[in-house]
Motif scaffolding. Sequence first.
Motif, PDB file in Angstrom:
ATOM      1  N   GLY A 228      81.019  45.888  82.417  1.00  0.00           N
ATOM      2  CA  GLY A 228      80.364  46.232  81.139  1.00  0.00           C
ATOM      3  C   GLY A 228      78.504  45.491  81.210  1.00  0.00           C
ATOM      4  N   ASP A 229      79.203  44.432  82.271  1.00  0.00           N
ATOM      5  CA  ASP A 229      77.685  43.568  82.199  1.00  0.00           C
ATOM      6  C   ASP A 229      76.969  43.674  83.362  1.00  0.00           C
ATOM      7  OD1 ASP A 229      78.626  40.126  80.286  1.00  0.00           O
ATOM      8  OD2 ASP A 229      77.577  42.249  79.529  1.00  0.00           O
ATOM      9  N   ALA A 230      77.334  44.206  84.440  1.00  0.00           N
ATOM     10  CA  ALA A 230      75.785  44.099  85.012  1.00  0.00           C
ATOM     11  C   ALA A 230      74.685  44.357  84.700  1.00  0.00           C
ATOM     12  CB  ALA A 230      76.789  45.600  86.409  1.00  0.00           C
ATOM     13  N   GLY A 231      73.975  45.328  83.899  1.00  0.00           N
ATOM     14  CA  GLY A 231      72.762  45.257  83.503  1.00  0.00           C
ATOM     15  C   GLY A 231      71.921  44.386  83.633  1.00  0.00           C
ATOM     16  N   ARG A 232      72.991  42.935  83.351  1.00  0.00           N
ATOM     17  CA  ARG A 232      71.997  41.967  82.478  1.00  0.00           C
ATOM     18  C   ARG A 232      72.585  40.669  83.897  1.00  0.00           C
ATOM     19  NH1 ARG A 232      75.556  39.407  76.816  1.00  0.00           N
ATOM     20  NH2 ARG A 232      76.317  41.183  77.855  1.00  0.00           N
ATOM     21  N   CYS A 233      73.346  41.042  85.078  1.00  0.00           N
ATOM     22  CA  CYS A 233      72.821  40.223  86.262  1.00  0.00           C
ATOM     23  C   CYS A 233      71.537  40.734  86.965  1.00  0.00           C
ATOM     24  CB  CYS A 233      74.397  40.386  86.937  1.00  0.00           C
ATOM     25  SG  CYS A 233      75.511  39.642  85.984  1.00  0.00           S
ATOM     26  N   LEU A 234      71.161  39.235  87.499  1.00  0.00           N
ATOM     27  CA  LEU A 234      69.992  39.847  88.510  1.00  0.00           C
ATOM     28  C   LEU A 234      70.138  38.795  89.547  1.00  0.00           C
ATOM     29  CD1 LEU A 234      67.271  38.574  85.605  1.00  0.00           C
ATOM     30  CD2 LEU A 234      67.704  40.951  86.361  1.00  0.00           C
ATOM     31  N   VAL A 235      69.648  39.437  90.793  1.00  0.00           N
ATOM     32  CA  VAL A 235      69.480  38.828  91.687  1.00  0.00           C
ATOM     33  C   VAL A 235      67.846  38.103  92.264  1.00  0.00           C
ATOM     34  CG1 VAL A 235      69.805  39.516  94.233  1.00  0.00           C
ATOM     35  CG2 VAL A 235      71.562  40.367  92.729  1.00  0.00           C
ATOM     36  N   ALA A 236      68.056  36.736  92.777  1.00  0.00           N
ATOM     37  CA  ALA A 236      66.414  36.781  92.738  1.00  0.00           C
ATOM     38  C   ALA A 236      66.231  36.153  94.531  1.00  0.00           C
ATOM     39  CB  ALA A 236      66.150  35.132  91.872  1.00  0.00           C
ATOM     40  N   TYR A 237      65.321  36.121  94.857  1.00  0.00           N
ATOM     41  CA  TYR A 237      64.400  36.249  96.060  1.00  0.00           C
ATOM     42  C   TYR A 237      64.026  34.739  95.869  1.00  0.00           C
ATOM     43  CZ  TYR A 237      67.774  41.630  96.945  1.00  0.00           C
ATOM     44  OH  TYR A 237      68.233  41.941  97.218  1.00  0.00           O
ATOM     45  N   HIS A 238      63.777  34.193  97.640  1.00  0.00           N
ATOM     46  CA  HIS A 238      63.177  33.074  96.995  1.00  0.00           C
ATOM     47  C   HIS A 238      62.143  33.622  97.904  1.00  0.00           C
ATOM     48  CE1 HIS A 238      65.331  31.061  94.255  1.00  0.00           C
ATOM     49  NE2 HIS A 238      66.202  31.693  94.321  1.00  0.00           N
ATOM     50  N   ASP A 239      60.775  32.746  98.241  1.00  0.00           N
ATOM     51  CA  ASP A 239      60.507  32.040  99.508  1.00  0.00           C
ATOM     52  C   ASP A 239      60.367  30.967 100.106  1.00  0.00           C
ATOM     53  OD1 ASP A 239      57.061  31.390  98.157  1.00  0.00           O
ATOM     54  OD2 ASP A 239      59.091  30.409  98.210  1.00  0.00           O
ATOM     55  N   ASP A 240      59.761  30.766 101.548  1.00  0.00           N
ATOM     56  CA  ASP A 240      60.018  29.268 102.085  1.00  0.00           C
ATOM     57  C   ASP A 240      60.165  27.948 100.977  1.00  0.00           C
ATOM     58  OD1 ASP A 240      58.462  31.238 104.733  1.00  0.00           O
ATOM     59  OD2 ASP A 240      60.355  31.019 104.064  1.00  0.00           O
ATOM     60  N   ASP A 241      58.961  28.175 100.297  1.00  0.00           N
ATOM     61  CA  ASP A 241      59.112  27.822  99.276  1.00  0.00           C
ATOM     62  C   ASP A 241      59.788  26.523  98.937  1.00  0.00           C
ATOM     63  OD1 ASP A 241      55.311  27.180  99.371  1.00  0.00           O
ATOM     64  OD2 ASP A 241      56.556  26.501 101.412  1.00  0.00           O
ATOM     65  N   GLY A 242      60.925  27.391  97.927  1.00  0.00           N
ATOM     66  CA  GLY A 242      62.132  27.628  97.146  1.00  0.00           C
ATOM     67  C   GLY A 242      61.382  28.325  95.944  1.00  0.00           C
ATOM     68  N   MET A 243      60.116  29.048  95.679  1.00  0.00           N
ATOM     69  CA  MET A 243      60.030  30.089  94.792  1.00  0.00           C
ATOM     70  C   MET A 243      60.845  30.806  94.650  1.00  0.00           C
ATOM     71  SD  MET A 243      58.006  28.105  93.621  1.00  0.00           S
ATOM     72  CE  MET A 243      56.981  27.606  92.189  1.00  0.00           C
ATOM     73  N   ILE A 244      60.321  31.887  93.499  1.00  0.00           N
ATOM     74  CA  ILE A 244      61.078  33.207  93.132  1.00  0.00           C
ATOM     75  C   ILE A 244      59.798  34.087  93.925  1.00  0.00           C
ATOM     76  CG2 ILE A 244      62.118  34.399  91.612  1.00  0.00           C
ATOM     77  CD1 ILE A 244      63.678  32.609  90.502  1.00  0.00           C
ATOM     78  N   SER A 245      60.411  34.579  94.423  1.00  0.00           N
ATOM     79  CA  SER A 245      59.130  35.665  94.601  1.00  0.00           C
ATOM     80  C   SER A 245      59.758  37.504  94.156  1.00  0.00           C
ATOM     81  CB  SER A 245      59.382  36.003  96.758  1.00  0.00           C
ATOM     82  OG  SER A 245      60.738  36.682  96.673  1.00  0.00           O
ATOM     83  N   HIS A 246      60.310  37.509  93.685  1.00  0.00           N
ATOM     84  CA  HIS A 246      60.869  38.438  92.778  1.00  0.00           C
ATOM     85  C   HIS A 246      61.980  38.900  92.680  1.00  0.00           C
ATOM     86  CE1 HIS A 246      61.842  40.216  97.253  1.00  0.00           C
ATOM     87  NE2 HIS A 246      62.580  41.432  96.371  1.00  0.00           N
ATOM     88  N   VAL A 247      62.106  39.833  91.295  1.00  0.00           N
ATOM     89  CA  VAL A 247      63.369  39.686  90.741  1.00  0.00           C
ATOM     90  C   VAL A 247      64.086  41.008  91.016  1.00  0.00           C
ATOM     91  CG1 VAL A 247      65.217  39.080  89.085  1.00  0.00           C
ATOM     92  CG2 VAL A 247      63.262  37.290  90.141  1.00  0.00           C
ATOM     93  N   THR A 248      65.199  41.374  91.013  1.00  0.00           N
ATOM     94  CA  THR A 248      65.682  42.472  91.180  1.00  0.00           C
ATOM     95  C   THR A 248      67.333  42.815  90.347  1.00  0.00           C
ATOM     96  OG1 THR A 248      67.364  42.913  92.771  1.00  0.00           O
ATOM     97  CG2 THR A 248      65.454  43.581  92.871  1.00  0.00           C
ATOM     98  N   SER A 249      67.279  43.339  89.331  1.00  0.00           N
ATOM     99  CA  SER A 249      68.586  43.313  89.170  1.00  0.00           C
ATOM    100  C   SER A 249      70.438  43.970  90.197  1.00  0.00           C
ATOM    101  CB  SER A 249      68.620  45.298  87.647  1.00  0.00           C
ATOM    102  OG  SER A 249      69.188  45.923  87.876  1.00  0.00           O
ATOM    103  N   VAL A 250      71.259  43.798  89.760  1.00  0.00           N
ATOM    104  CA  VAL A 250      72.504  43.928  90.423  1.00  0.00           C
ATOM    105  C   VAL A 250      72.603  45.327  90.999  1.00  0.00           C
ATOM    106  CG1 VAL A 250      74.980  43.591  90.794  1.00  0.00           C
ATOM    107  CG2 VAL A 250      73.726  41.780  89.962  1.00  0.00           C
TER     108      VAL A 250
END
Length: 150
Positions: free
Chosen positions: A120-142
Amino acid sequence: MEYPIIDVSKQSVAQFATDSSKAKAVRSVAWYRFVRPTLVLGTWALAALYIRWCLANASEEELSLDAFMPGIAGIAIVVLAMVLWTFGRQMDAMNAHRVRRMPQTSEVSQPHTTHEIPEGDAGRCLVAYHDDDGMISHVTSVPEFERQAA
């Protein structure tokens, strides 16, 4: 939209129409090229008129340097904090390339790379994508990540 705002404002109706309907594309072009710039310029013009009115109606006492010092000091403190923050981030970025020594342990443990997502918790889990510098480029839900992977 995948593009920065400066690139989006340069797109034509045909380019917007590839992502959406013709009516929405026309609205997007009108917003980015005419309405939004007009609102920004209008806000700056109103601010300038208000400041001019305030200065024209101020007394000699209100226009003295003593009256402006608290505001000037506050602005200086904010600028100083931003400069120090910038230098601190640059120094931290330079240290990020260094190999940091980890304490030696007798056990070698493998990191747990996969995880179970509660039903029941899948909506609160996120996947973060990182650029080459290690900064978060964008985030999507699972669920979005799973749709993209499929």
